[in-house]
Design an enzyme around this catalytic site. Sequence first.
Site, PDB file in Angstrom:
ATOM      1  N   CYS A 100       0.841  -1.193   0.000  1.00  0.00           N
ATOM      2  CA  CYS A 100       0.000   0.000   0.000  1.00  0.00           C
ATOM      3  C   CYS A 100       0.881   1.248   0.000  1.00  0.00           C
ATOM      4  O   CYS A 100       1.987   1.242   0.542  1.00  0.00           O
ATOM      5  CB  CYS A 100      -0.908   0.002   1.236  1.00  0.00           C
ATOM      6  N   ASP A 134       0.432   3.755   1.682  1.00  0.00           N
ATOM      7  CA  ASP A 134       0.360   4.352   3.020  1.00  0.00           C
ATOM      8  C   ASP A 134       1.754   4.683   3.566  1.00  0.00           C
ATOM      9  O   ASP A 134       2.642   3.819   3.579  1.00  0.00           O
ATOM     10  CB  ASP A 134      -0.351   3.358   3.958  1.00  0.00           C
ATOM     11  N   ARG A 157       2.796   4.932   6.403  1.00  0.00           N
ATOM     12  CA  ARG A 157       3.177   4.220   7.630  1.00  0.00           C
ATOM     13  C   ARG A 157       3.682   2.809   7.368  1.00  0.00           C
ATOM     14  O   ARG A 157       3.999   2.076   8.311  1.00  0.00           O
ATOM     15  CB  ARG A 157       1.962   4.153   8.575  1.00  0.00           C
ATOM     16  N   HIS A 184      -2.091  -4.073   4.964  1.00  0.00           N
ATOM     17  CA  HIS A 184      -1.907  -3.669   6.362  1.00  0.00           C
ATOM     18  C   HIS A 184      -3.258  -3.412   7.002  1.00  0.00           C
ATOM     19  O   HIS A 184      -4.194  -2.935   6.352  1.00  0.00           O
ATOM     20  CB  HIS A 184      -1.013  -2.428   6.470  1.00  0.00           C
ATOM     21  N   CYS A 190      -6.011  -0.015   6.945  1.00  0.00           N
ATOM     22  CA  CYS A 190      -5.844   0.595   5.616  1.00  0.00           C
ATOM     23  C   CYS A 190      -7.033   1.527   5.308  1.00  0.00           C
ATOM     24  O   CYS A 190      -8.187   1.089   5.282  1.00  0.00           O
ATOM     25  CB  CYS A 190      -5.735  -0.493   4.557  1.00  0.00           C
TER      26      CYS A 190
HETATM   27 CO    CO Z   1      -3.412   1.168   3.028  1.00  0.00          CO
END
Ligand code: CO
Length: 233
Positions: free
Chosen positions: A42, A44, A46, A98, A101
């Site tokens: 992803c 993302d 993080r 994750h 998400c």
């Molecule tokens: Co995500």
Amino acid sequence: MSELDELFSNNRAWAEKMTREDPEFFSRLTHQQSPAYLWVGCADSRVPANEIVGLLPGELFVHRNVANVVVHTDLNSISVIQFAVDVLRVRHIIVCGHYGCGGVLAALRDDRLGLVDNWLRHVQDVRDKHRDELKALNSIDDRHDRLCELNVIEQVLNVSQTTVVRDAWARGQSVSVNGLIYGLEDGLLQDLGIHINGVDDIPDAWKNSRAFRSGEHDATSSWPDSTAVVDPY
Ligand code: CO
């Protein structure tokens, strides 16, 4: 420019540290990269791929997008997979989702975020395919967690269905396709129990992945009903 100054400063410090620890590091990478792994994750912020698995530049080929989706006709992700398998000859493809998400949650709830809704429609297809299993869970948090997992498993299967990976298997090239999920809360990766090393592994993929949730779900259930009617939660 001032907001980027910190990045240049960090970059210089990082490059100096790497050179100090290994004077040949950058000159070696200039001439060759030979990663053993392709990471599909992803976007993302993080979930930084290299950091969470402790790999250096040159060791992990990475593709990231919102909600780690591999669409059959997405030239971007398919080209990354093709380059990784045919040219770099990676031995392992990792689809890593994750928990928590945001893309998966938006898909679950039918949120309207804009253009990205069209991309997340693919995650909604996963949601609708597994509608009965998700509806059986009591809370939005449990459904969110499970859809994050189901999405990884579906994307592992999508990777396994690409012509690139199937052709590699057909010519005897060793490539495994694996599903992992990362916890934002503890920084730990979990194995979703799906490891596909050839077309023969595909029929049992669901059964094996459900062992990850043994006790919560029927470990003998086979392919889910893909004709389920849409019912947003
Ligand atoms: Co995500």
